[in-house]
Design an enzyme around this catalytic site. Structure first.
Site, PDB file in Angstrom:
ATOM      1  N   GLY A   1       2.840  -4.136   4.055  1.00 52.61           N
ATOM      2  CA  GLY A   1       4.280  -4.243   4.133  1.00 52.61           C
ATOM      3  C   GLY A   1       4.818  -5.648   3.992  1.00 52.61           C
ATOM      4  N   CYS A   2       3.949  -6.629   3.808  1.00 49.93           N
ATOM      5  CA  CYS A   2       4.389  -8.016   3.630  1.00 49.93           C
ATOM      6  C   CYS A   2       4.419  -8.337   2.141  1.00 49.93           C
ATOM      7  CB  CYS A   2       3.423  -8.977   4.310  1.00 49.93           C
ATOM      8  SG  CYS A   2       3.357  -8.787   6.090  1.00 49.93           S
TER       9      CYS A   2
END
Length: 160
Positions: A46-47
């Site tokens: 998710g980064c």
């Protein structure tokens, strides 16, 4: 250095360029990260940047202390990893779970950078494995390792 001292250091810096330079300097001081840990197992999903976070547990007397190794392909994110390690590395599970994580990240967000960064830090912590998401193999492995070191069968880290 503790989180209060780190926050005070940031507050002494007047402009954002100095704050980002300090953040990058903190990231450059992180210990070398083992190449064999740059796997999907330890990657924080998710980064936008690639981020890896590996927990380890060390028994010290009656306490089990959590330690992290972390790295990123982005200089500023490496600095944010250093900030997170300053806040949480070397603490017991109980010490970490008793922290007001939202308040820590909010304070850091005010002193380091925009609110978005504080939100990103909080999201990163939530996905770190210590909050134990059952569908995440790495966090399950971290919880199993904590249980093994601590000798506690019910040592599963708790959600916040």
């Amino acid at each position: 250095m503790d989180i209060d001292e780190l926050s005070e250091n940031f507050e002494l810096l007047d402009d954002w360029e100095d704050k980002y330079r300090y953040l990058i300097d903190l990231g450059e001081k992180l210990p070398p990260f083992a190449e064999e840990c740059r796997t999907d197992e330890w990657k924080v999903s998710g980064c936008q940047s690639q981020v890896w976070l590996v927990p380890s547990f060390v028994r010290e007397g009656n306490d089990v202390r959590l330690h992290f190794a972390g790295d990123s392909d982005a200089a500023i994110v490496r600095g944010l990893i250093a900030v997170v390690l300053t806040a949480f590395d070397g603490k017991t599970r109980e010490e970490i779970l008793s922290l007001d994580v939202a308040a820590v990240f909010a304070r850091l967000g005010r002193t380091i950078c925009r609110r978005a960064a504080a939100t990103g830090l909080a999201r990163w912590w939530k996905k770190s494995g210590f909050t134990h998401q059952k569908d995440n193999y790495a966090s399950k492995r971290a919880a199993d390792e904590y249980s093994r070191i601590s000798g506690q069968a019910d040592a599963e880290p708790q959600r916040h």
